[in-house]
Design a protein around this motif. Structure first.
Motif, PDB file in Angstrom:
ATOM      1  N   PHE A 228      31.199  -8.999  54.438  1.00 11.89           N
ATOM      2  CA  PHE A 228      32.216  -8.104  54.974  1.00 11.89           C
ATOM      3  C   PHE A 228      31.872  -7.502  56.333  1.00 11.89           C
ATOM      4  O   PHE A 228      32.646  -7.629  57.270  1.00 11.89           O
ATOM      5  CB  PHE A 228      32.520  -6.979  53.975  1.00 11.89           C
ATOM      6  CG  PHE A 228      33.127  -7.486  52.697  1.00 11.89           C
ATOM      7  CD1 PHE A 228      34.461  -7.856  52.658  1.00 11.89           C
ATOM      8  CD2 PHE A 228      32.369  -7.621  51.549  1.00 11.89           C
ATOM      9  CE1 PHE A 228      35.033  -8.338  51.487  1.00 11.89           C
ATOM     10  CE2 PHE A 228      32.931  -8.104  50.377  1.00 11.89           C
ATOM     11  CZ  PHE A 228      34.263  -8.459  50.344  1.00 11.89           C
ATOM     12  N   PHE A 229      30.754  -6.831  56.456  1.00 11.50           N
ATOM     13  CA  PHE A 229      30.408  -6.137  57.698  1.00 11.50           C
ATOM     14  C   PHE A 229      28.927  -6.346  58.007  1.00 11.50           C
ATOM     15  O   PHE A 229      28.111  -6.448  57.104  1.00 11.50           O
ATOM     16  CB  PHE A 229      30.661  -4.626  57.580  1.00 11.50           C
ATOM     17  CG  PHE A 229      32.090  -4.298  57.282  1.00 11.50           C
ATOM     18  CD1 PHE A 229      33.034  -4.276  58.295  1.00 11.50           C
ATOM     19  CD2 PHE A 229      32.500  -4.029  55.989  1.00 11.50           C
ATOM     20  CE1 PHE A 229      34.356  -3.983  58.027  1.00 11.50           C
ATOM     21  CE2 PHE A 229      33.819  -3.738  55.709  1.00 11.50           C
ATOM     22  CZ  PHE A 229      34.749  -3.715  56.731  1.00 11.50           C
TER      23      PHE A 229
ATOM     24  N   ASN B   5      33.278  -7.061  61.761  1.00 12.35           N
ATOM     25  CA  ASN B   5      34.091  -7.290  60.571  1.00 12.35           C
ATOM     26  C   ASN B   5      34.092  -8.793  60.311  1.00 12.35           C
ATOM     27  O   ASN B   5      34.755  -9.554  61.013  1.00 12.35           O
ATOM     28  CB  ASN B   5      35.512  -6.768  60.792  1.00 12.35           C
ATOM     29  CG  ASN B   5      36.406  -6.955  59.596  1.00 12.35           C
ATOM     30  OD1 ASN B   5      36.182  -7.824  58.761  1.00 12.35           O
ATOM     31  ND2 ASN B   5      37.440  -6.137  59.511  1.00 12.35           N
ATOM     32  N   LYS B   6      33.327  -9.231  59.313  1.00 14.28           N
ATOM     33  CA  LYS B   6      33.169 -10.651  59.023  1.00 14.28           C
ATOM     34  C   LYS B   6      34.288 -11.196  58.145  1.00 14.28           C
ATOM     35  O   LYS B   6      34.437 -12.401  58.000  1.00 14.28           O
ATOM     36  CB  LYS B   6      31.827 -10.876  58.319  1.00 14.28           C
ATOM     37  CG  LYS B   6      30.634 -10.511  59.182  1.00 14.28           C
ATOM     38  CD  LYS B   6      29.357 -10.486  58.398  1.00 14.28           C
ATOM     39  CE  LYS B   6      28.772 -11.841  58.230  1.00 14.28           C
ATOM     40  NZ  LYS B   6      27.439 -11.805  57.595  1.00 14.28           N
TER      41      LYS B   6
ATOM     42  N   ILE C 229      37.745 -10.300  58.371  1.00 15.04           N
ATOM     43  CA  ILE C 229      39.105 -10.261  58.920  1.00 15.04           C
ATOM     44  C   ILE C 229      39.712 -11.638  59.158  1.00 15.04           C
ATOM     45  O   ILE C 229      40.895 -11.851  58.913  1.00 15.04           O
ATOM     46  CB  ILE C 229      39.175  -9.402  60.193  1.00 15.04           C
ATOM     47  CG1 ILE C 229      40.618  -9.186  60.575  1.00 15.04           C
ATOM     48  CG2 ILE C 229      38.398 -10.031  61.331  1.00 15.04           C
ATOM     49  CD1 ILE C 229      40.902  -7.892  61.220  1.00 15.04           C
TER      50      ILE C 229
ATOM     51  N   GLY D 141      32.931 -12.962  63.317  1.00 19.98           N
ATOM     52  CA  GLY D 141      33.911 -11.920  63.026  1.00 19.98           C
ATOM     53  C   GLY D 141      34.355 -11.203  64.281  1.00 19.98           C
ATOM     54  O   GLY D 141      34.000 -11.571  65.405  1.00 19.98           O
TER      55      GLY D 141
ATOM     56  N   THR E 149      34.764  -7.500  66.356  1.00 20.34           N
ATOM     57  CA  THR E 149      34.109  -6.210  66.489  1.00 20.34           C
ATOM     58  C   THR E 149      34.952  -5.296  67.360  1.00 20.34           C
ATOM     59  O   THR E 149      35.532  -5.732  68.344  1.00 20.34           O
ATOM     60  CB  THR E 149      32.673  -6.353  67.032  1.00 20.34           C
ATOM     61  OG1 THR E 149      32.046  -5.094  67.025  1.00 20.34           O
ATOM     62  CG2 THR E 149      32.653  -6.945  68.414  1.00 20.34           C
TER      63      THR E 149
END
Length: 186
Positions: free
Chosen positions: A29-30, A53-54, A56, A169, A171
């Motif tokens: 996730f993050f 944010n991995k 999204i 992700g 950022t």
């Protein structure tokens, strides 16, 4: 003695659950990232610490002007801004970005454009056909990225188009240093 043993077992169990949750959040996730170098100035500064944010892009596609982290090499991740999307033609002429032949404003560059000297260029002229790969339009599954510090950035002009499956992700949150703590506008 049994009560003490149960209490220790509860603590160990709670710690294991906490570590497992932290591992899951970090893996899927993050994740933190540290900006390395000046290629995204003035938006991002060297050593800014951010959250990626991995998750999204599992539920949406990259959008123009997203700031993304991607695997540039197996050993190194880069952070750049998405400029071109699949199906588009990208060109820059006289410091104006053109998408499919139409000028597109880049408000995040206005500060730099206001400070540049006459006859100084921010972004050297280029067309999509001139970058590695020689494409006429960006194929599905790829994006074109540029650093905000256009004269000092290893981006798609050097690397070619970026495969979407190499994107880690998006950022948009700087958490350190504290005087730069904020969400990015675009």
């Amino acid at each position: 003695m049994s009560k003490l043993k149960n209490e220790w077992f509860d603590w160990v169990k709670a710690l294991l659950i906490a570590f497992a949750l932290a591992f899951i959040v970090r893996m899927f996730f993050f994740a933190p990232i540290v900006v390395d170098g000046p290629s995204m100035q003035p938006t991002l500064h060297n050593h800014d610490q951010m959250i990626v944010n991995k998750f999204i892009y599992n539920v949406s596609e990259p959008e123009r002007f997203d700031i993304i982290v991607f695997h540039a090499t197996p050993e190194q991740d880069f952070i750049k801004r998405v400029i071109g999307l699949p199906g588009e033609h990208v060109a820059v002429k006289d410091d104006v970005l053109y998408i499919d032949g139409k000028p597109v404003k880049e408000p995040f560059l206005q500060e730099i454009k206001d400070q540049k000297k006459p006859n100084q260029t921010l972004t050297g002229d280029f067309k999509l056909e001139e970058i590695p790969g020689g494409y006429e339009t960006i194929p599905e599954g790829y994006v074109l990225v540029l650093g905000d510090n256009r004269n000092n950035s290893a981006d798609s002009r050097v690397l070619g188009l970026i495969p979407e499956d190499t994107i880690v992700g998006k950022t948009s949150f700087i958490y350190w240093p504290l005087d730069r703590f904020h969400m990015l506008d675009f």
